[in-house]
Scaffold this motif. Structure first.
Motif, short mmCIF file in Angstrom:
data_model
loop_
_atom_site.label_atom_id
_atom_site.label_comp_id
_atom_site.label_asym_id
_atom_site.label_seq_id
_atom_site.Cartn_x
_atom_site.Cartn_y
_atom_site.Cartn_z
N ILE A 26 0.85 -1.19 0.00
CA ILE A 26 0.00 0.00 0.00
C ILE A 26 0.88 1.24 0.00
CG2 ILE A 26 -1.80 1.27 1.25
CD1 ILE A 26 -2.71 -1.43 0.02
N LYS A 27 0.69 2.07 -1.01
CA LYS A 27 1.47 3.31 -1.15
C LYS A 27 0.92 4.39 -0.22
CE LYS A 27 2.92 6.65 -4.65
NZ LYS A 27 2.92 6.93 -6.09
N ASP A 28 -0.42 4.51 -0.17
CA ASP A 28 -1.06 5.54 0.63
C ASP A 28 -2.16 4.91 1.47
OD1 ASP A 28 -2.50 7.65 1.69
OD2 ASP A 28 -2.50 8.82 -0.17
N THR A 31 -5.81 6.45 1.18
CA THR A 31 -6.62 6.21 -0.01
C THR A 31 -6.66 4.73 -0.39
OG1 THR A 31 -4.74 6.46 -1.53
CG2 THR A 31 -5.96 8.47 -0.94
N GLU A 33 -4.29 3.34 -2.04
CA GLU A 33 -3.57 3.23 -3.31
C GLU A 33 -2.45 2.19 -3.20
OE1 GLU A 33 -0.87 5.94 -6.37
OE2 GLU A 33 -1.71 6.86 -4.58
N THR A 36 3.28 0.73 -7.08
CA THR A 36 3.69 0.11 -8.34
C THR A 36 5.15 0.45 -8.62
OG1 THR A 36 2.89 2.04 -9.57
CG2 THR A 36 1.38 0.17 -9.38
N THR A 43 2.46 -4.05 -10.16
CA THR A 43 2.09 -4.04 -8.75
C THR A 43 3.22 -4.63 -7.90
OG1 THR A 43 -0.24 -4.24 -9.28
CG2 THR A 43 0.40 -4.87 -7.05
#
Length: 112
Positions: A26-28, A31, A33, A36, A43
């Protein structure tokens, strides 16, 4: 500023065991998001592994692109970590400094 990626040298006797199933990174968290790869758009997944070397064991979290994950991977399986890099990081959040090392591998292979 470019991040420093340091190739991790492993002893021929070093062994890894998968500790968890891979999950999308999970990047954020706000959110949801998913992270990648900057170059391929693929991914990224994270999983816990146990590194065993010279009578010592360490728990590590490794990020691997989806194409680098072997089919049938299960916790407890021995794996070979291909092209392991360490990236030191630091973030300032609410006036507090958080720092650590992120590990990224090109691929994992099941050890037969």
């Amino acid at each position: 500023m470019a991040m420093t990626h340091i190739r991790v040298g492993l002893l021929p006797s070093t062994q890894f065991i998968a500790g968890t199933l891979p999950v999308p990174k999970i990047k954020d968290p706000e959110t949801g998001e998913v992270a990648t790869d900057h170059d391929t758009g693929e991914t990224l997944h994270t999983l816990a592994v146990f590194l065993m070397e010279e009578g010592r064991a360490a728990h590590m979290k490794i990020t691997v692109p989806e194409s680098g994950l072997p089919g049938g991977l299960q916790p407890g399986m021995p794996v070979r970590v291909m092209e392991l890099f360490a990236t030191p990081w630091a973030k300032l959040r609410n006036g507090r400094l958080f720092e650590g090392v992120a590990y990224r591998a090109a691929a994992l292979e099941l050890v037969k």
